[in-house]
Design an enzyme around this catalytic site. Structure first.
Site, PDB file in Angstrom:
ATOM      1  N   TRP A   1       6.070  12.565  -7.276  1.00 31.51           N
ATOM      2  CA  TRP A   1       6.953  11.449  -6.940  1.00 31.51           C
ATOM      3  C   TRP A   1       6.385  10.628  -5.782  1.00 31.51           C
ATOM      4  CZ3 TRP A   1       9.561  10.389  -2.337  1.00 31.51           C
ATOM      5  CH2 TRP A   1      10.507   9.363  -2.394  1.00 31.51           C
ATOM      6  N   HIS A   2       5.645  11.283  -4.872  1.00 35.25           N
ATOM      7  CA  HIS A   2       5.128  10.585  -3.711  1.00 35.25           C
ATOM      8  C   HIS A   2       4.010   9.604  -4.047  1.00 35.25           C
ATOM      9  CE1 HIS A   2       7.391  13.465  -1.280  1.00 35.25           C
ATOM     10  NE2 HIS A   2       7.168  12.677  -0.255  1.00 35.25           N
ATOM     11  N   GLY A   3       3.370   9.762  -5.178  1.00 35.23           N
ATOM     12  CA  GLY A   3       2.306   8.830  -5.528  1.00 35.23           C
ATOM     13  C   GLY A   3       1.668   9.171  -6.849  1.00 35.23           C
TER      14      GLY A   3
END
Length: 485
Positions: free
Chosen positions: A322-324
Site C-alpha cells: 500500500w505504501h508504494g
C-alpha cells in the site's frame, strides 16, 4: 498544494479561515461546511485539475452505494460491488504499472507504456470510503447527509496523506458543527500547525540533505563506506520521523482551527518498547485500519498460532505494498511481518530481556527495514546493506583522523567522503551535530501533544525564526514523503 509551501501558508489557509468564518456567521453551519468542501476541492485541483472529477465521482458513487445498501435486500452484493470498484480503481492507478513492468521482466514481453499518473491522495480517500462501506454494512457507520459525508472524505486537512479517520469519529462532528470558529480552537490549531511545520522545514528537510546523497549513490551503483551508509540511514530514519510527524501535526492543527478533532496519528514511535508497541505509535490510524479491516477479517489470532502468524504476514505485506508500487515496499512490509511473528513467538517462551535492550533491538530493526523502503531497488538496497556492514570499507575525513590518530587502525583518511554529495569536511561536523540534535529529540522528548502549554510555546519560539527562513527562502517546497500515495 503542499502544507509547507508559502502559497498555502500565506494564501490558501488565511483565505479559507476567513471564508469559513464569514460563511458560518452570515449563512449558518451548512454554508460553512459547503465552503469547506468547495475549498477542499479547489485545494485538490491545484496540482492537476484533471483528477478532480475522479475524487468527486468517487465521493458521489460511494455515497449512492451506501444509500442503496441500507435498504437493499442483497446488501452484501452491494458491499462487494462497492469494494471491488474502490479497490479496482486504486489497483489500476497505483499498481497496473508495477505489474506490467514485472510481467515484462518475467516473461520478456514488450508492453506499451501505460502512462498512468497516480492521483493525489487516492490511497487515503479510497481507504476512507472502504471504511464507510464496511461500517455501513455492519451497521456501525452513522447515517448522514451528503454534505457531511463529502466533508468526511474530502476535507483538505487529511485528503492528501491522512490521517485515516473512522466515519463514527468525524461525521458526527461535521453533523453537529455550528459553523463558528472559536478563538481557543484557532489558537491551539495554529500552534500545533506551526510546530508541525517546524518539524518539516527545519528538521526533516535539513536531514534530507544528508540522507539523499547516500541513497542516491547506492541507487547509481556506487559502493558506500561504513560512515557514509550509517550517516545516510540515520539521517533518513530521522527525516521520515519528523516529516511524517510534522505532517500529522499539521493535519491535526488545521482541523482543530475549525473545531474538528482528528485522532492522534504519531506518538514517539522510536521510543517504543517493542515492535508491537512501535505499530501502536507509528501511523496509528493506518495500523488500526489494517487491524480492523484486514487482520481481524482474515481471522486474527482466533484460529491458532500458525494462522495468526500467516495473517500477520499477509497484513504487513499488503500494508507494505500500500505504501508504494514497488516490490521493495513489500519487502519493507515483509520485514515488519517477520519482526512481529518473531516478537510473538519470543513472548511465548516466557523469557524476558531488559527493557533498554529490547528498545535498542526494536530501533535497530526498524532502521534496517527503512533501507528497502528508501532504496527503491533491490540492487540499491543490497549496496546500502553492504555499506552498513562495513563491506564497502571504512573512510573518515582526514581532519577527524588527525585529531584521533588511533582511528588510522580501522579507517582510511580521505579529504572528503565521496558520497556525501557536495559535502566538505565541515559538513560532516554539521551533519553530526544535526543528527545528535535530531536523535536527542526523538529518543528523549515527549510528543508535542503530551507537552504542557508552556513547553509547547517554548518549542514554538525556538524554531519559529528558522521556520520562517525556510518557508520564504528555500529554493522549493520539498514534498512530504507520504505525498502522492
Amino acid at each position: 498544494m503542499l502544507f509547507n509551501s508559502s502559497v498555502f501558508v500565506m494564501g490558501f489557509l488565511p483565505a479559507f479561515l476567513v471564508g469559513f468564518a464569514l460563511a458560518g456567521w452570515r449563512f449558518g453551519a451548512r454554508a460553512a461546511l459547503g465552503f469547506l468542501l468547495l475549498a477542499s476541492l479547489f485545494f485538490y485541483a491545484w496540482w492537476k485539475p484533471v483528477f478532480l472529477p475522479l475524487l468527486v465521482g468517487s465521493i458521489v458513487g460511494n455515497y449512492a452505494i451506501v444509500q442503496i445498501m441500507r435498504t437493499a435486500r442483497r446488501r452484501k452484493a452491494w458491499l462487494v460491488f462497492g469494494l471491488a470498484a474502490n479497490l479496482g480503481l486504486l489497483g489500476w492507478f497505483k499498481y497496473a504499472g508495477l505489474f506490467a513492468a514485472t510481467g515484462v521482466a518475467v516473461l520478456g514481453v514488450r508492453l506499451p507504456d501505460l502512462g498512468i499518473i497516480l492521483p493525489l491522495g487516492i490511497s487515503f480517500f479510497t481507504f476512507q470510503q472502504v471504511m464507510f462501506l464496511v461500517d455501513s454494512y455492519r451497521g456501525e457507520a452513522p447515517s448522514c447527509g451528503f454534505l457531511d459525508y463529502a466533508c468526511f472524505v474530502g476535507f483538505f486537512a487529511h485528503l492528501i496523506a491522512g490521517p485515516i479517520v473512522r466515519p463514527r469519529e468525524i461525521i458526527p462532528q461535521f453533523a453537529r458543527h455550528d459553523g463558528r470558529v472559536r478563538q481557543a480552537d484557532l489558537v491551539a490549531g495554529i500552534e500545533i500547525f506551526l510546530l508541525g511545520l517546524a518539524k518539516k522545514l527545519v528538521l526533516a528537510d535539513s536531514l534530507a540533505k544528508f540522507a539523499d546523497p547516500g541513497f542516491r549513490a547506492a541507487g547509481a551503483g556506487h559502493q558506500l563506506s561504513l560512515v557514509e551508509a550509517w550517516v545516510a540511514l540515520l539521517a533518513y530514519g530521522a527525516q521520515i520521523y519528523f516529516d511524517f510527524s510534522g505532517y500529522s501535526d499539521m493535519a491535526i492543527g488545521l482541523a482543530r482551527m475549525v473545531g474538528i478533532g482528528f485522532p492522534l496519528n504519531f506518538r514517539s514511535p522510536y521510543q517504543a518498547r517493542d515492535i508491537s508497541d512501535f505499530w501502536r505509535r507509528w501511523n496509528i490510524t493506518l495500523s488500526v485500519f489494517l487491524r480492523d479491516y484486514l487482520y481481524i477479517p482474515l481471522g486474527g489470532n482466533r484460529r491458532g498460532e500458525a494462522r495468526r502468524n500467516a495473517n500477520l504476514m499477509i497484513t504487513m505485506l499488503l500494508g507494505g505494498l500500500w505504501h508504494g508500487a514497488a516490490w521493495s515496499f513489500m519487502l519493507w512490509g515483509g520485514l515488519h511481518g517477520v519482526y512481529l511473528v518473531v516478537h510473538h513467538q519470543w513472548r511465548r517462551t516466557g523469557w524476558r530481556l531488559p527493557g533498554a535492550v529490547v528498545q535498542a533491538i526494536t530501533l535497530f530493526a526498524v532502521l534496517i527495514a527503512w533501507v528497502p523502503f528508501r532504496a527503491g531497488t533491490m540492487r540499491a538496497c543490497w549496496i546500502m546493506l553492504r555499506g552498513l556492514a562495513g563491506l564497502g570499507g571504512v573512510l573518515l575525513p582526514a581532519m577527524i583522523v588527525r585529531a584521533m590518530p588511533v582511528l588510522r587502525l580501522v579507517a582510511r583518511p580521505v579529504a572528503v567522503l565521496p558520497w556525501l554529495g557536495a559535502a566538505r569536511t565541515m559538513s560532516v561536523v554539521q551533519g553530526s551535530a544535526l543528527l545528535v540534535l535530531a536523535w536527542g529529540i526523538i529518543l528523549l522528548a515527549p510528543d508535542i501533544h503530551s507537552l504542557r502549554v508552556r513547553d509547547r510555546n517554548a518549542a514554538l519560539v525556538a524554531g519559529f525564526a528558522f521556520t520562517v527562513q525556510a518557508l520564504f527562502f528555500a529554493p522549493f517546497a520539498r514534498p512530504f514523503i507520504y505525498f502522492q500515495f
